[in-house]
Design an enzyme around this catalytic site. Structure first.
Site, PDB file in Angstrom:
ATOM      1  N   GLN A 115       2.298   5.540  -6.176  1.00 52.20           N
ATOM      2  CA  GLN A 115       2.037   5.509  -7.618  1.00 52.20           C
ATOM      3  C   GLN A 115       0.828   6.368  -7.970  1.00 52.20           C
ATOM      4  O   GLN A 115       0.846   7.113  -8.944  1.00 52.20           O
ATOM      5  CB  GLN A 115       1.792   4.071  -8.087  1.00 52.20           C
TER       6      GLN A 115
ATOM      7  N   GLU B 128      -0.398   3.308 -13.836  1.00 49.90           N
ATOM      8  CA  GLU B 128      -0.884   4.292 -14.805  1.00 49.90           C
ATOM      9  C   GLU B 128      -2.291   4.810 -14.543  1.00 49.90           C
ATOM     10  O   GLU B 128      -2.627   5.933 -14.894  1.00 49.90           O
ATOM     11  CB  GLU B 128      -0.803   3.681 -16.213  1.00 49.90           C
TER      12      GLU B 128
ATOM     13  N   GLY C 204      -2.557  -3.924 -11.777  1.00 48.34           N
ATOM     14  CA  GLY C 204      -1.523  -2.893 -11.800  1.00 48.34           C
ATOM     15  C   GLY C 204      -2.021  -1.540 -11.338  1.00 48.34           C
ATOM     16  O   GLY C 204      -3.206  -1.251 -11.374  1.00 48.34           O
TER      17      GLY C 204
ATOM     18  N   PRO D 184       0.803  -1.230   0.000  1.00 50.65           N
ATOM     19  CA  PRO D 184       0.000   0.000   0.000  1.00 50.65           C
ATOM     20  C   PRO D 184       0.837   1.282   0.000  1.00 50.65           C
ATOM     21  O   PRO D 184       0.420   2.284  -0.579  1.00 50.65           O
ATOM     22  CB  PRO D 184      -0.818  -0.106   1.300  1.00 50.65           C
TER      23      PRO D 184
HETATM   24 MO1  MOS Z   1       4.195   2.826 -19.476  1.00 55.35          MO
HETATM   25  S1  MOS Z   1       3.685   4.289 -20.848  1.00 55.35           S
HETATM   26  O1  MOS Z   1       3.599   1.404 -20.237  1.00 55.35           O
HETATM   27  O2  MOS Z   1       5.863   2.961 -19.434  1.00 55.35           O
END
Ligand code: MOS
Length: 753
Positions: free
Chosen positions: A647, A714, A711, A641
């Site tokens: 992230q 992003e 994940g 965490p």
């Molecule tokens: Mo990320 S844009 O898949 O490094």
């Protein structure tokens, strides 16, 4: 007593590589030094389109310490790399450097100065004189689709421009009682990891070793093997630490091949570190996008039609596709839908993946349109999402493996205090400031890449885990230690983690937010095999307490071996067994299969989430600030965490930059990216970022791996810009549909204090 599982997985674990980084002892690619090493500096084209007529190297060659000036005639053969199986041989800029005398973008490398010191090489590069035949360049911002067939080539292979279609979206839109038809624009953005791209190339007896800050060492190995006509076994790539990448280090760029070629010609190690300016030219960027979104809905807000037609720019020779439509087909329940794209060539370096490629600009557009529809229908924007929440992935006709979008909104709304929202523009105030509130959802694909790993148990009670993946600052070192600790019972601080090296078992690219999910099966299987090897030794070594037993009568838990029927209390630590068996270590390897790009998936696998944003608006001085952000993420089980929160926070910071600041501008006169430095390319800094609140739902997704971890690298950047622009509208009454929001956009605000 808690088991290892309860303590290690899901525990906030500080970075195991943190001390190395904060004491400066972590060696990044460019920190390495080798005897006799030379320094290379590229010469950049100062036109954006044309031909190199002449390169005058005479003055540069005479400068002190200069070893060579390379150009098309003396660099030696560099072959073209083509994609192989999986992630192998992939580059965005396919043309090998110096392959012809054509200049297709400003900053394209046309020569390379090599000298004894960096300073001499820089002076020599500056002393090279090029004459050009100039052609007209095109860096026009406004995009119109080039004439392309229905199926086009992209970096990864052929793709249909019509990405998804169901029902009759045109007709449903025409007949819809409520409509939104708007175009949303995101600018060119440049990744700016603090660590500049760097290569050190060493040749030894026909074998090549590379130190590079790569997000994919095995892909880089494959690229270099092709470009230099080598067997893969004769190429080694080492990437111990990466000062972030955001996608700009996923696939290799021309400077890397140049360093390798120069080292080959000179028979010496060559180091090449690009400049910050070069980072804006020849190592990728997020392309400009223009996205027309048409929504048709009933008066109560139920969607009838969704059309998403988008464009991105790409380079003259290359085939990058910014997949803005990635999340559109499954985000909402809507019977009629179409997603289609086109592209427009420009005289720019090749675009590439940048954090959340596709979904980040794509969800900015879709979520902005949803917010506009909510305003149009005077429906609460969160309620509009709830109304249109799908039960299954309607584009594939299959269930989601785990989707808790509504719970994200519920929790986010509660934490943010959304129920106190007054919908009228400029109607909320605090401490003399106008408040604006906005919300938006986010999604990001979840899958696994193939991965291999190796785990060792040693007679001193330590363990080692090895996997040829990379840690790009996201916490992969720590995750590998946690996974190994979980299975072996060895404490984190006694686990050595080896990664970033093609001599290790093949690991995944650090991309797509898929490393953690991909590593779990491989590391767990490797640990199980190491434990099996240990049990074999325990039962086959004379004099050990388990000598007469069979391996399947034994159990292993928390680092101890015991007879199942006798229980763990009589367990013997594995280090004792290994010592008594005179065995220094046992080792096991493991492998995880890919689920990425599965043509017949049973489940639709994605992470989900939402953002709630408060901005403050001071009309007297036209100051807009992001004041508060609450983000809720449904990304399966969260392994760490602490690193996970980090992230999401980092992504939200980038999202504030995306909404308010970031834009790479090309000079129409010469085609150069003109704000190519950290002073003029504005990013969110501490002063722009309020306290960020992050919540994880933590529902395991067992379709992804046995721990249920998806994940998180992003997803936090998706949707946030739409929440900020809607909050801005709520505060100011100004709808900004072209990012970033500029002060001059807001000067038309009718809201006065
Ligand atoms: Mo990320 S844009 O898949 O490094």
């Amino acid at each position: 007593m808690p088991t290892a599982q309860e303590t290690v997985i899901g525990r906030s674990t500080p970075r195991v590589d943190g001390p190395l980084k904060v004491t400066g002892t972590a060696h990044y690619a460019s920190d390495h030094y080798f005897p006799g090493m030379l320094y290379a500096v590229p010469v950049e084209a100062t036109i954006a389109s044309g031909r190199v007529l002449k390169i005058d190297t005479a003055a540069a060659e005479k400068m002190p310490g200069v070893r060579a000036i390379f150009h098309r005639e003396n660099i030696g053969k560099i072959f073209r790399s083509s994609p192989g199986q999986g992630f192998d041989g992939i580059v965005d800029e396919r043309r090998p450097p110096f392959a012809d005398d054509v200049v297709r973008y400003y900053g394209q490398y046309i020569a390379l100065a090599v000298a004894d010191t960096f300073e001499s090489a820089k002076a020599a590069a500056d002393g090279v004189r090029a004459t050009y035949e100039k052609h007209e360049h095109n860096v026009e911002r406004n995009l119109q689709a080039d004439d392309e067939p229905d199926e086009v080539v992209t970096t990864f292979g052929p793709v249909k421009r019509l990405q998804s279609e169901r029902g009759d979206p045109e007709k449903a839109f025409a007949n819809a009682p409520a409509k939104i038809d708007q175009t949303y624009v995101t600018p060119t953005e440049t990744h700016n990891p603090i660590e500049l791209q760097a290569t050190i190339a060493l040749w030894d007896d026909g074998k090549l070793t590379i130190y590079e800050e790569s997000q994919g060492v095995f892909n880089l190995r494959g690229v270099l093997a092709q470009m230099f006509g080598l067997e893969k076994e004769n190429v080694s790539v080492i990437t111990r630490f990466v000062g972030s990448g955001f996608g700009s280090k996923l696939w290799p760029w021309s400077h890397c091949a140049l360093a390798v070629a120069a080292a080959r010609q000179l028979g010496k190690p060559v180091k090449l570190v690009i400049s910050r300016r070069m980072m804006f030219q020849a190592v990728g960027h997020r392309p400009r996008t223009q996205q027309r979104v048409r929504l048709g809905a009933k008066a109560d807000g139920k969607l009838l039609s969704l059309q998403h037609d988008y464009l991105n720019h790409h380079a003259i020779l290359d085939s990058y596709h910014e997949d803005c439509g990635e999340a559109t087909p499954f985000l909402y329940s809507v019977p009629n839908l179409r997603v289609k794209f086109g592209r427009a060539r420009r005289n720019v370096g090749s675009p590439t993946a940048m954090r959340g490629p596709g979904a980040v600009p794509g969800l900015y557009a879709i979520e902005s349109a949803m917010n506009e529809l909510a305003a149009e229908l005077e429906i609460d924007p969160v309620r509009l999402r709830v109304l249109n929440e799908p039960k299954i992935d309607e584009s594939l006709g299959i269930p989601f493996s785990s989707r808790h979008m509504l719970e994200c909104y519920e929790l986010g709304a509660e934490k943010f205090g959304w129920s106190k929202r007054k919908p009228e523009i400029g109607s909320m105030q605090r401490d003399g400031l106008i408040l604006g509130w906005g919300a938006a959802g986010c999604a990001w694909v979840a899958a696994r890449f193939p991965a291999e790993a190796n785990v060792e148990l040693r007679d001193d009670g330590t363990a080692r885990v090895a996997c040829g993946t990379q840690d790009i600052g996201t916490g992969t070192y720590t995750i590998l230690a946690q996974l190994t600790s979980e299975k072996t019972g060895v404490p984190i601080e006694k686990i050595e983690v080896a990664l970033g090296d093609t001599s290790l078992p093949e690991g995944p690219i650090s991309g797509g937010s898929m490393v953690t999910g991909s590593l779990i099966p491989a590391v767990f299987e490797a640990a199980e095999h190491a434990i099996a090897a240990l049990l074999t030794i325990a039962t086959s070594t004379p004099g050990l307490p388990f000598e007469k037993r069979k391996p399947n009568e034994l159990a292993f838990e928390a680092g101890k071996v015991f007879v199942q029927t006798e229980g763990a209390a009589k367990g013997v630590p594995f280090a004792d067994l290994l010592k008594r068996a005179n065995t220094r270590l046992v080792t096991g390897s493991g492998k995880g299969e890919s689920t990425f790009g599965n043509p017949e998936p049973k489940f639709s696998t994605h992470s989900f989430g939402c953002h709630f944003v408060e901005v403050t608006w001071q009309p007297e001085i036209a100051r807009l600030r992001v004041n508060r952000v609450v983000t809720v993420i449904d990304a399966g089980r969260i392994i760490n965490p602490l690193a996970g929160r980090n992230q999401i926070e980092g992504a939200v910071v980038m999202g504030i930059g995306m909404a308010l600041f970031e834009e790479t501008s090309y000079d129409p006169q010469n085609g150069a990216p003109i704000n190519s430095n950290l002073a003029d390319y504005i990013m969110a800094v501490n002063a722009d970022v309020p306290k960020l609140e992050v919540h994880f739902l933590d529902y395991p997704d067992k379709e992804i791996n046995e721990l249920g971890a998806r994940g998180i690298g992003e997803i936090g950047l998706a949707g946030i810009a739409a929440a900020i622009t809607d909050a801005t509208y709520h505060a100011t009454g100004v709808r900004v549909r072209e990012l970033p929001i500029k002060i001059e956009d807001l000067l038309t605000s009718s809201v006065v204090s």
